[in-house]
Motif scaffolding. Structure first.
Motif, PDB file in Angstrom:
ATOM      1  N   LEU A 166       0.832  -1.197   0.000  1.00 20.62           N
ATOM      2  CA  LEU A 166       0.000   0.000   0.000  1.00 20.62           C
ATOM      3  C   LEU A 166       0.871   1.253   0.000  1.00 20.62           C
ATOM      4  O   LEU A 166       0.596   2.211  -0.743  1.00 20.62           O
ATOM      5  CB  LEU A 166      -0.919  -0.001   1.228  1.00 20.62           C
ATOM      6  N   TYR A 195      -5.117   7.185   4.731  1.00 18.83           N
ATOM      7  CA  TYR A 195      -5.582   5.858   4.331  1.00 18.83           C
ATOM      8  C   TYR A 195      -5.542   4.925   5.538  1.00 18.83           C
ATOM      9  O   TYR A 195      -4.724   5.095   6.444  1.00 18.83           O
ATOM     10  CB  TYR A 195      -4.694   5.285   3.212  1.00 18.83           C
ATOM     11  N   SER A 196      -6.406   3.908   5.512  1.00 20.29           N
ATOM     12  CA  SER A 196      -6.448   2.913   6.582  1.00 20.29           C
ATOM     13  C   SER A 196      -5.502   1.765   6.268  1.00 20.29           C
ATOM     14  O   SER A 196      -5.498   1.241   5.148  1.00 20.29           O
ATOM     15  CB  SER A 196      -7.870   2.370   6.744  1.00 20.29           C
ATOM     16  N   ASP A 250      -7.717  -1.951   5.998  1.00 21.50           N
ATOM     17  CA  ASP A 250      -8.295  -2.483   4.765  1.00 21.50           C
ATOM     18  C   ASP A 250      -7.757  -1.810   3.503  1.00 21.50           C
ATOM     19  O   ASP A 250      -8.158  -2.153   2.392  1.00 21.50           O
ATOM     20  CB  ASP A 250      -9.820  -2.355   4.789  1.00 21.50           C
ATOM     21  N   GLY A 251      -6.849  -0.825   3.677  1.00 23.66           N
ATOM     22  CA  GLY A 251      -6.253  -0.159   2.528  1.00 23.66           C
ATOM     23  C   GLY A 251      -7.122   0.905   1.904  1.00 23.66           C
ATOM     24  O   GLY A 251      -6.729   1.529   0.909  1.00 23.66           O
ATOM     25  N   LYS A 252      -8.301   1.142   2.448  1.00 26.16           N
ATOM     26  CA  LYS A 252      -9.227   2.109   1.859  1.00 26.16           C
ATOM     27  C   LYS A 252      -8.917   3.524   2.345  1.00 26.16           C
ATOM     28  O   LYS A 252      -8.352   3.724   3.407  1.00 26.16           O
ATOM     29  CB  LYS A 252     -10.669   1.739   2.211  1.00 26.16           C
ATOM     30  N   ILE A 253      -9.340   4.473   1.530  1.00 28.26           N
ATOM     31  CA  ILE A 253      -9.103   5.869   1.876  1.00 28.26           C
ATOM     32  C   ILE A 253     -10.011   6.306   3.023  1.00 28.26           C
ATOM     33  O   ILE A 253     -11.194   5.936   3.088  1.00 28.26           O
ATOM     34  CB  ILE A 253      -9.294   6.772   0.638  1.00 28.26           C
ATOM     35  N   GLU A 261      -9.698  12.161   1.611  1.00 30.11           N
ATOM     36  CA  GLU A 261      -8.894  12.768   0.550  1.00 30.11           C
ATOM     37  C   GLU A 261      -8.019  13.861   1.163  1.00 30.11           C
ATOM     38  O   GLU A 261      -8.324  14.377   2.251  1.00 30.11           O
ATOM     39  CB  GLU A 261      -9.804  13.375  -0.520  1.00 30.11           C
ATOM     40  N   ASN A 293      -9.654   6.472  12.198  1.00 32.57           N
ATOM     41  CA  ASN A 293      -9.291   5.587  11.087  1.00 32.57           C
ATOM     42  C   ASN A 293     -10.388   4.593  10.724  1.00 32.57           C
ATOM     43  O   ASN A 293     -10.167   3.687   9.935  1.00 32.57           O
ATOM     44  CB  ASN A 293      -7.985   4.846  11.399  1.00 32.57           C
ATOM     45  N   SER A 294     -11.561   4.762  11.303  1.00 31.36           N
ATOM     46  CA  SER A 294     -12.727   3.969  10.887  1.00 31.36           C
ATOM     47  C   SER A 294     -13.663   4.797  10.008  1.00 31.36           C
ATOM     48  O   SER A 294     -14.820   4.439   9.820  1.00 31.36           O
ATOM     49  CB  SER A 294     -13.493   3.464  12.119  1.00 31.36           C
ATOM     50  N   ARG A 295     -13.098   5.929   9.503  1.00 34.98           N
ATOM     51  CA  ARG A 295     -13.840   6.823   8.622  1.00 34.98           C
ATOM     52  C   ARG A 295     -15.063   7.433   9.319  1.00 34.98           C
ATOM     53  O   ARG A 295     -16.085   7.716   8.699  1.00 34.98           O
ATOM     54  CB  ARG A 295     -14.256   6.099   7.328  1.00 34.98           C
TER      55      ARG A 295
END
Length: 390
Positions: free
Chosen positions: A229, A261-262, A265-268, A271, A302-304
Motif C-alpha cells: 500500500l 488511508y487505513s 483495509d487499505g481504503k481511503i 482525501e 481511522n474507521s472513517r
C-alpha cells in the motif's frame, strides 16, 4: 425496507441496554434550582433536592460504596446513594472529610481539631490534632505531639501521653494487645479482639484502581500488505507519512493538503483536503486525529467516522482539568473518547473532569463539573445529560 426512524430506535435501545446502569450504588449530584439532591446516570431523581450546597462525592476504591457531602443552612450532611444519613447536619463542624478507602468513616473538624463519626455515630469528639484508623477497628489519636488509642466503642484505651502506639507482636484470639512507647519505656494494654486472630488493619492505598480509560488500542491489526500500500501511495502522492502506520493510518500529502488511508483495509479515510492532521487520542473506533481546515478544527478516526465536525475554534486537552475540550465562540464543550455517545456541544463557561465512576464491568461513566452560562454550577455526564435545572 425498514424505515430509518425504526432503525434509529433499535440502535438507541441497544445502546441503552449495553450502557445501562448496573451498580445501584451509583448516584450523580443533581441540582434543581438552588437545591441539591441525587439522581441516577439517566437523570432520574433518587434523593429529592434538599441541600443548599454540594461539596464532594467519594467512591470507595476497595468496595462498591459511595458517599456525598452536602451542606444545609444547619451544617454538613453526608449521605449514600439512596439518602441514608452518615453525618446529620445537627453534628456541627467547620468541615468534614470522608475516608477515601472506607466510606463508613467521616472525619469532622471543629476549631482546628479533629473528630470521627463511624456509620453515622460519633466515636471521637473534635479534640485531637490527628486520627488514624488502625488495627482491631481502633484509632490512634494524636494531640500536642503525643499519641494514644481509642477503641471501637469510643473508649480511651491508652491515654494520649506516649510517643507511639503500635499493635503488639503476641496477639491471640481472646485479647488484642497494644504497646505504648515512651522513650525507652514499653507498656502493654489489652482490649477485646473484635474480629479474632488476625484482625484486619487499616485500608490499603493499593486497593483496586478505577481508572477512567479515555483511550483504545494502541496497535491496530492490518488485513492487507501495508508495504505494498505504501509503494502505491508513494507513486500517487507528493509525500507519504507512515508515523501512524501501527495505529491503523497512513497520512498522505498533495498540494499542501493532507489526507489519510487505513492500514486495516487499505481504503481511503479522507482525501487530502485538510491543512493539518495530527494525532490526538485513541477513540472507540481506533486512532483519532485532530484536523484543521480553513482555520477550524475537527476530529476524525481511522474507521472513517467523524467524531467532531470541522467547525470549532479550537480542540485541545486541558491538562489541569483532565478533559478534552471543544471551544467555539468562547464556550466550551467536551469530547469523550471510548464511548458510544456523541460530543457534548460547547455551551459552558468552564469544564473540568469530576472523576470516573464505575457503573459496570464494561463501563466507567465520565462525569464533568461545569459552569453554566449564567454562572451556576452543574454536572454533565458523558451521555450528554445535564444533571441540573436552572
Amino acid at each position: 425496507m425498514v424505515p430509518i426512524k425504526i432503525l434509529l430506535i433499535i440502535v438507541f435501545v441497544f445502546n441503552a441496554k449495553l450502557y445501562a446502569q448496573k451498580n445501584n450504588e451509583i448516584a450523580i449530584p443533581y441540582r434543581d434550582g438552588k437545591l441539591w439532591g441525587l439522581s441516577d446516570t439517566l437523570g432520574v431523581i433518587k434523593v429529592k433536592p434538599f441541600a443548599s450546597e454540594f461539596k464532594k462525592m467519594v467512591y470507595s476504591s476497595i468496595a462498591p460504596t459511595s458517599r456525598f457531602v452536602f451542606k444545609t443552612d444547619k451544617g454538613f450532611v453526608v449521605t449514600d446513594h439512596a439518602g441514608k444519613i452518615f453525618l446529620p447536619d445537627k453534628e456541627t463542624a467547620d468541615s468534614v472529610k470522608v475516608d477515601e478507602y472506607q466510606n463508613d468513616y467521616v472525619y469532622i473538624f471543629k476549631n482546628s481539631k479533629m473528630g470521627l463519626v463511624y456509620q453515622g455515630k460519633k466515636i471521637i469528639d473534635c479534640l485531637y490534632d490527628d486520627i488514624f484508623l488502625s488495627f482491631n477497628r481502633s484509632y490512634v489519636v494524636k494531640k500536642d505531639h503525643k499519641a494514644g488509642l481509642i477503641n471501637s466503642k469510643g473508649k480511651i484505651l491508652i491515654p494520649v501521653q506516649y510517643d507511639r502506639v503500635v499493635p503488639s507482636a503476641d496477639n491471640d484470639t481472646k485479647d488484642f494487645k497494644w504497646t505504648a512507647i515512651d522513650g525507652a519505656e514499653r507498656i502493654t494494654f489489652s482490649d477485646v479482639d473484635i474480629y479474632g486472630l488476625g484482625s484486619p488493619g487499616p485500608p490499603s492505598a493499593s486497593g483496586t484502581s478505577r481508572s477512567y480509560t479515555i483511550g483504545g488500542k494502541n496497535k491496530v491489526a492490518s488485513n492487507i500488505d501495508v508495504d505494498s500500500l505504501i509503494r502505491v501511495l508513494n507513486k500517487k502522492y507528493n509525500f507519504v507519512d507512515t508515523s501512524y502506520k501501527r495505529n491503523g493510518m497512513i497520512l498522505v500529502e498533495e498540494d499542501k493538503k493532507i489526507g489519510a488511508y487505513s492500514t486495516v483495509d487499505g481504503k481511503i479515510i479522507s482525501e487530502p483536503v485538510y491543512d493539518e492532521m495530527t494525532f490526538f487520542s485513541n477513540d472507540k473506533g481506533g486512532i483519532a486525529l485532530k484536523v484543521k481546515k480553513d482555520g477550524k478544527y475537527g476530529i476524525i478516526n481511522n474507521s472513517r467516522k467523524i467524531k467532531a465536525e470541522v467547525i470549532y475554534d479550537n480542540i485541545y486537552f486541558d491538562v489541569k482539568n483532565n478533559v478534552y475540550i471543544l471551544q467555539k465562540e468562547g464556550k466550551k464543550g467536551i469530547v469523550v473518547f471510548s464511548t458510544v455517545y456523541d460530543i457534548i456541544p460547547p455551551k459552558y463557561r468552564d469544564v473540568k473532569a469530576a472523576g470516573p465512576i464505575r457503573v459496570s464491568d464494561r463501563w466507567n461513566f465520565g462525569l464533568f463539573d461545569v459552569v453554566t452560562e449564567d454562572h451556576k454550577r452543574g454536572f454533565v455526564g458523558e451521555n450528554g445529560i445535564e444533571f441540573f435545572k436552572n
